[in-house]
Scaffold this motif. Structure first.
Motif, mmCIF file in Angstrom:
data_model
loop_
_atom_site.group_PDB
_atom_site.id
_atom_site.type_symbol
_atom_site.label_atom_id
_atom_site.label_comp_id
_atom_site.label_asym_id
_atom_site.label_seq_id
_atom_site.Cartn_x
_atom_site.Cartn_y
_atom_site.Cartn_z
ATOM 1 N N VAL A 14 0.827 -1.214 0.000
ATOM 2 C CA VAL A 14 0.000 0.000 0.000
ATOM 3 C C VAL A 14 0.861 1.264 0.000
ATOM 4 O O VAL A 14 0.495 2.270 -0.622
ATOM 5 C CB VAL A 14 -0.961 -0.009 1.209
ATOM 6 N N ASN A 15 2.041 1.192 0.643
ATOM 7 C CA ASN A 15 2.882 2.397 0.690
ATOM 8 C C ASN A 15 3.513 2.730 -0.655
ATOM 9 O O ASN A 15 4.184 3.748 -0.793
ATOM 10 C CB ASN A 15 3.943 2.273 1.785
ATOM 11 N N GLU A 16 3.331 1.859 -1.652
ATOM 12 C CA GLU A 16 3.825 2.147 -3.009
ATOM 13 C C GLU A 16 2.726 2.709 -3.916
ATOM 14 O O GLU A 16 2.962 2.966 -5.093
ATOM 15 C CB GLU A 16 4.435 0.893 -3.633
ATOM 16 N N LEU A 17 1.534 2.857 -3.360
ATOM 17 C CA LEU A 17 0.454 3.455 -4.151
ATOM 18 C C LEU A 17 0.582 4.969 -4.143
ATOM 19 O O LEU A 17 1.008 5.561 -3.151
ATOM 20 C CB LEU A 17 -0.910 3.044 -3.571
ATOM 21 N N PRO A 18 0.213 5.670 -5.215
ATOM 22 C CA PRO A 18 -0.339 5.062 -6.434
ATOM 23 C C PRO A 18 0.745 4.486 -7.344
ATOM 24 O O PRO A 18 1.872 4.973 -7.355
ATOM 25 C CB PRO A 18 -1.011 6.249 -7.123
ATOM 26 N N VAL A 19 0.398 3.434 -8.069
ATOM 27 C CA VAL A 19 1.235 2.984 -9.180
ATOM 28 C C VAL A 19 0.964 3.968 -10.304
ATOM 29 O O VAL A 19 -0.107 3.956 -10.918
ATOM 30 C CB VAL A 19 0.894 1.548 -9.604
ATOM 31 N N MET A 20 1.927 4.854 -10.515
ATOM 32 C CA MET A 20 1.707 5.982 -11.422
ATOM 33 C C MET A 20 1.663 5.536 -12.885
ATOM 34 O O MET A 20 2.378 4.622 -13.299
ATOM 35 C CB MET A 20 2.817 7.010 -11.246
ATOM 36 N N LEU A 21 0.820 6.210 -13.637
ATOM 37 C CA LEU A 21 0.758 6.012 -15.078
ATOM 38 C C LEU A 21 1.993 6.672 -15.697
ATOM 39 O O LEU A 21 2.185 7.877 -15.564
ATOM 40 C CB LEU A 21 -0.520 6.661 -15.610
ATOM 41 N N PRO A 22 2.857 5.895 -16.360
ATOM 42 C CA PRO A 22 4.088 6.479 -16.887
ATOM 43 C C PRO A 22 3.868 7.219 -18.204
ATOM 44 O O PRO A 22 2.831 7.062 -18.859
ATOM 45 C CB PRO A 22 4.970 5.248 -17.107
ATOM 46 N N GLU A 23 4.835 8.016 -18.577
ATOM 47 C CA GLU A 23 4.817 8.652 -19.896
ATOM 48 C C GLU A 23 5.121 7.594 -20.953
ATOM 49 O O GLU A 23 5.903 6.665 -20.712
ATOM 50 C CB GLU A 23 5.865 9.758 -19.972
ATOM 51 N N VAL A 24 4.516 7.702 -22.120
ATOM 52 C CA VAL A 24 4.781 6.770 -23.224
ATOM 53 C C VAL A 24 5.093 7.566 -24.483
ATOM 54 O O VAL A 24 4.669 8.714 -24.637
ATOM 55 C CB VAL A 24 3.582 5.824 -23.482
ATOM 56 N N GLU A 84 -1.371 -6.125 -27.036
ATOM 57 C CA GLU A 84 -0.653 -5.793 -25.815
ATOM 58 C C GLU A 84 -0.755 -4.295 -25.567
ATOM 59 O O GLU A 84 -0.593 -3.483 -26.475
ATOM 60 C CB GLU A 84 0.815 -6.220 -25.929
ATOM 61 N N ALA A 85 -1.013 -3.930 -24.312
ATOM 62 C CA ALA A 85 -1.284 -2.540 -23.965
ATOM 63 C C ALA A 85 -0.045 -1.653 -24.144
ATOM 64 O O ALA A 85 1.088 -2.136 -24.110
ATOM 65 C CB ALA A 85 -1.762 -2.472 -22.520
ATOM 66 N N PRO A 86 -0.233 -0.344 -24.343
ATOM 67 C CA PRO A 86 0.890 0.581 -24.537
ATOM 68 C C PRO A 86 1.908 0.547 -23.397
ATOM 69 O O PRO A 86 3.097 0.763 -23.617
ATOM 70 C CB PRO A 86 0.206 1.949 -24.622
ATOM 71 N N LEU A 87 1.451 0.269 -22.164
ATOM 72 C CA LEU A 87 2.376 0.263 -21.032
ATOM 73 C C LEU A 87 3.442 -0.821 -21.163
ATOM 74 O O LEU A 87 4.510 -0.722 -20.548
ATOM 75 C CB LEU A 87 1.604 0.068 -19.722
ATOM 76 N N ALA A 88 3.149 -1.864 -21.943
ATOM 77 C CA ALA A 88 4.114 -2.963 -22.103
ATOM 78 C C ALA A 88 5.395 -2.494 -22.781
ATOM 79 O O ALA A 88 6.432 -3.160 -22.692
ATOM 80 C CB ALA A 88 3.475 -4.100 -22.897
ATOM 81 N N LYS A 89 5.338 -1.354 -23.472
ATOM 82 C CA LYS A 89 6.519 -0.858 -24.186
ATOM 83 C C LYS A 89 7.502 -0.124 -23.272
ATOM 84 O O LYS A 89 8.620 0.186 -23.682
ATOM 85 C CB LYS A 89 6.073 0.107 -25.300
ATOM 86 N N TRP A 107 9.481 0.776 -16.580
ATOM 87 C CA TRP A 107 8.288 0.789 -15.719
ATOM 88 C C TRP A 107 7.793 -0.630 -15.482
ATOM 89 O O TRP A 107 7.441 -1.006 -14.364
ATOM 90 C CB TRP A 107 7.194 1.639 -16.363
ATOM 91 N N VAL A 108 7.767 -1.422 -16.533
ATOM 92 C CA VAL A 108 7.263 -2.793 -16.453
ATOM 93 C C VAL A 108 8.133 -3.643 -15.530
ATOM 94 O O VAL A 108 7.623 -4.403 -14.699
ATOM 95 C CB VAL A 108 7.197 -3.434 -17.858
ATOM 96 N N ASN A 109 9.427 -3.542 -15.661
ATOM 97 C CA ASN A 109 10.339 -4.370 -14.867
ATOM 98 C C ASN A 109 10.412 -3.859 -13.440
ATOM 99 O O ASN A 109 10.623 -2.666 -13.183
ATOM 100 C CB ASN A 109 11.729 -4.381 -15.495
ATOM 101 N N TYR A 110 10.233 -4.778 -12.514
ATOM 102 C CA TYR A 110 10.140 -4.412 -11.096
ATOM 103 C C TYR A 110 11.144 -5.237 -10.306
ATOM 104 O O TYR A 110 11.106 -6.469 -10.331
ATOM 105 C CB TYR A 110 8.715 -4.687 -10.596
ATOM 106 N N GLY A 168 10.490 -8.862 -11.197
ATOM 107 C CA GLY A 168 9.061 -8.982 -11.461
ATOM 108 C C GLY A 168 8.637 -8.188 -12.689
ATOM 109 O O GLY A 168 9.417 -7.415 -13.263
ATOM 110 N N ARG A 169 7.387 -8.392 -13.058
ATOM 111 C CA ARG A 169 6.825 -7.689 -14.220
ATOM 112 C C ARG A 169 5.454 -7.155 -13.824
ATOM 113 O O ARG A 169 4.582 -7.899 -13.373
ATOM 114 C CB ARG A 169 6.718 -8.636 -15.414
#
Length: 811
Positions: free
Chosen positions: A447-457, A467-472, A476-479, A491-492
């Motif tokens: 919860v302390n990592e929220l919000p998972v921010m929407l990144p710039e693309v 596959e969604a734009p965020l996959a590019k 951001w994807v790699n965790y 993680g992903r």
């Protein structure tokens, strides 16, 4: 100069803002009233007259409740995530946040210009990180309770838009936006297990004050059915399949089976000679939307070449596939009883399949059309072995017992409601707060990592494969895992985003505590403000937003975050404003009415009042240019009772004529009751009658004009404030206590009652409410139709109840 709306409307909007007149108190000893409008999607095309029709009713009630001693919460915000802004971004390269913020600024300006008494300190937007942080938080609560899961399901896929579409976004097999072809394909999607709440969603409709048609629509959508799940074997195969039926009593009438083209067994059981035909049919079906498949009247299908075995007789039954059977409804397969089901009968006739009678109307007393098939009425079982001679209820009970004893089936309750498809292959939406690790598996982020921010693309387009734009966005994807959360692993993140309905499923809770950065809302605020007392919006959201909001509220109740399990106590639907031609407004018809353009010539108050006067709240009403002209004339006449066109103040301090005083109090009472019942058109009609009387009596007394101004204020607040100021009213009219009426002055002095002779109505008379029997009889004899029957005689008996009935008995 007289009163000029273009001057006083902006004047009072500024004064309301400076005084923070409509801000709700955080805590108060006053009773609360929470009035909510369905918030808009901030499109670049701006607000239309339909928005005004939606927001005016709630504002009238809010203003009325505020001056009647309630602490009123009347907020506004924006349902800001969604496909239109993303498609515009794809076309122009402009970030959706930029166009959304611009649209919101435009909406806010328009809403404020119409004098809506929103508490602007609580304004929210679902696309802001400080808001969707808590949308993600609630999703994690769903996930923790096993109510959010991933599954491969058939979806509406639009290759042109490169995204999954909801059923209501597909029209005639094409995307609502752009008109692109839509196909059905299997994709792994996030789902919410709303089906776990089907029974509560059904039963708790009895708790709420909603239009009955809306509650019935939800009942039908949830679609509770009691019946049996029956197992069928497949000839020559080890597999079995199941069907659900509400009519197990007709099992002996089954002559063929139908599977959905997507049923997982279709490929395996299809015989070689039928392979090509089945494959072609499956492909053709994939190009049809679910809506089209359910709506089609033309029965199509293909024989698989396989046979099922009747569970009781062992008889071989052909297995077909047809697009009217859907894989995610029931079990994805049905048993066809063409003798007693019209849809199955049409299919059987088209493909020359057998039809059996197992219900006889003759044995139960006959019935219209009973000798013809299909027969869908009540009857007695025939040609059904151990069920012969039984009624439907008896046969169902006996068949269920037989199936269970032989382990061929079980009793079951099913619902038409299906789990909520919650994924979108889009950019402009809430990211899922989920990370997938090779060993640790799928985990919700802390919860302390929220919000998972929407990144710039770099671009907003999904890949051709969906596959969604965020996959590019690799970084951001790699965790990188951390202690207690995928430590030592790479993680992903999930790259799909949530649908627009995510943010709107709980926004009513954020308004009660919108600036809280420690929780979505405080327990004290929830306990005080919830549930919403009045929710106003269109009926098109009946089985979408309204159902989803109820589901989320119940989950939050079970989690312990809220103290109520229904979000909206009372619901009201506003009717649609049609074009002057009586048709739905659209740019192509050229009948769209711009509220801002009308406001330039008539003022915001005229639009608000005319919308309220057009007819009953829930009916569709055509816009009338002459109608709004008439309403403006009415408001101008009210103004001239106080200030003439040349600017002269003409109100007096004179006493009121008795008849005018009586009408004033009756009007206050009428408007009070009509606002309570949301009968706004009749409230305005009553005020028009009072204004006509004031002119007729040449009465401009402040004793009448002050209360008239106050009861007009919820409808025409700017004019009311201007008149209140000129009349010497204290403070803001918008906050002045509602005028009281004297009930004794509201009572009628006379009453009209019917005159009956020997129980038959012969005429009417007008009497004082306490008139004696002698006075009533004398008045009745003056009525020509009564006198003709009496023929100069006195009645033998008189039945008289003052103010209610007069019946003359003549032998």
């Amino acid at each position: 100069m007289g009163l000029n709306f273009s001057e006083y409307e902006s004047k009072w909007q500024k004064k309301w803002a400076e005084a923070k007149a409509f801000q709700a108190e955080t805590t108060s000893a006053k009773p609360k009233y929470y009035a909510l409008d369905m918030f808009p999607y901030p499109s670049g095309s701006g607000l239309h007259i339909g928005h005004m029709a939606s927001y005016t009713p709630g504002d009238i009630v809010s203003r009325y409740k505020r001056v009647n001693g309630f602490n009123v919460l009347h907020p506004m915000g924006y349902d800001a995530f969604g496909l239109p802004a993303e498609q515009y971004a794809i076309q122009t390269g402009i970030h959706p946040a930029i166009t959304t913020d611009k649209a919101i600024a435009s909406f806010r300006k328009t809403l404020q210009s119409f004098g809506f008494s929103f508490d602007w300190s609580r304004e929210i937007s679902t696309c802001e990180p400080k808001y969707y942080k808590w949308t993600q938080f609630i999703f994690l609560k769903l996930y923790e309770r096993g109510l959010a899961y991933q599954k491969e399901v058939p979806v509406n896929w639009c290759p042109a838009l490169k995204t999954v579409l909801a059923n209501d976004e597909v029209i005639d097999g094409k995307s609502e936006r752009g008109g692109h072809p839509v196909i059905r394909v299997p994709m792994k999607q996030w789902m919410l297990k709303i089906t776990d709440y089907a029974e509560r969603l059904l039963n708790d409709l009895d708790k709420v004050d909603w239009p009955e048609r809306t509650k019935e629509a939800q009942r039908n959508w949830i679609g509770k059915s009691e019946g049996a799940r029956i197992t069928f074997k497949i000839e020559g195969e080890s597999e079995t399949f199941e069907v659900f039926t509400t009519r197990p009593d007709t099992l002996f009438g089954v002559t063929f089976m139908v599977m959905a083209p997507e049923h997982p067994l279709v490929k395996k059981i299809t015989s070689q000679p039928q392979h090509a035909a089945v494959e072609d049919y499956v492909l053709a079906t994939s190009r049809k939307s679910e809506v089209d498949r359910k709506a089609t009247t033309d029965k199509t299908g293909v024989f698989t070449g396989a046979h099922a075995l009747h569970p009781i007789t062992g008889e071989k039954i052909e297995i077909w596939i047809a697009d009217y059977v859907l894989t995610d409804y029931g079990t994805g397969a049905i048993m066809a009883v063409p003798g007693h089901d019209a849809r199955d009968f049409e299919f059987a006739k088209k493909f020359n399949l057998p039809v059996k009678r197992v219900l006889s109307p003759a044995a139960s007393g006959g019935g219209e059309g009973g000798d013809e098939l299909p027969f869908e009425g009540e009857g007695t079982l025939v040609n059904s072995d151990f069920l012969n001679g039984l009624s439907k209820a008896e046969a169902i009970k006996k068949m269920l017992s037989h199936l269970e004893s032989k382990k061929l089936g079980i009793r079951e309750v099913q619902y038409k409601l299906r789990d909520w498809l919650f994924s979108r292959q889009r950019y402009w939406g809430e990211p899922f707060p989920i990370v997938n690790f090779p060993k640790a598996g799928q985990l919700g982020v802390p919860v302390n990592e929220l919000p998972v921010m929407l990144p710039e693309v770099a671009d907003y387009e999904p890949s051709d494969s969906g596959e969604a734009p965020l996959a590019k966005i690799a970084d951001w994807v790699n965790y990188a895992g951390k202690p207690g959360f995928g430590e030592g692993e790479q993680g992903r993140r999930e790259t799909d985003t949530m649908p627009g309905a995510a943010g709107s499923s709980w926004y009513f809770l954020r308004y009660i505590d919108p600036n809280n950065d420690k929780a979505p809302f405080s327990p004290d605020a929830e306990k005080y403000w919830m549930p919403v007392d009045l929710y106003v919006g269109g009926p098109e959201h009946t089985v979408g937003h309204l159902l989803y909001s109820r589901f989320w509220m119940k989950v939050l109740f079970d989690v312990g975050l809220v103290t109520h399990d229904e979000p909206f106590k009372k619901l009201a639907h506003q009717g649609m404003i049609l074009g002057p031609d009586g048709q739905k407004m659209s740019k192509s018809r050229g009948n769209v009415i711009s509220p801002e353009e009308i406001a330039k010539t008539h003022g915001a108050d005229s639009i608000r009042t005319f919308i309220s006067f057009m007819g009953p709240l829930d009916t569709d009403k055509p816009w009338s240019p002459t109608g709004i002209d008439g309403v403006k004339r009415f408001l101008d006449r009210v103004g001239r009772l106080v200030v003439t066109d040349d600017g002269q103040y003409v109100a007096t301090k004179d006493a009121l004529p008795p008849a005018t005083e009586k009408l004033l109090h009756k009007t206050i009472k009428k408007v009070t009751e009509d606002i309570e019942s949301m009968s706004f058109n009749t409230a305005i009609a009553a005020m028009m009658i009072l204004v006509n009387d004031l002119y007729k009596a040449e009465c401009r007394s402040e004793l009448a004009l002050k209360p008239l101004t106050q009861i007009l204020a919820p409808f025409a607040p700017h004019l009311a404030e201007e008149l209140w100021e000129k009349l010497g009213g204290t403070g803001l009219c918008s906050l002045a206590p509602w005028p009281k009426y004297d009930s004794t002055l509201c009572a009628d002095d006379t009453v009209t009652i019917g005159v009956q002779v020997n129980g038959k109505m012969r005429g009417t008379i007008e009497l004082g409410v306490t008139a004696s029997e002698e006075e009533a009889l004398a008045a009745a004899k003056e009525v020509s139709t009564v006198a003709a029957v009496l023929a100069g005689k006195n009645p033998d008996k008189v039945i008289y109840k003052a103010g209610k009935i007069l019946n003359l008995i003549v032998k």
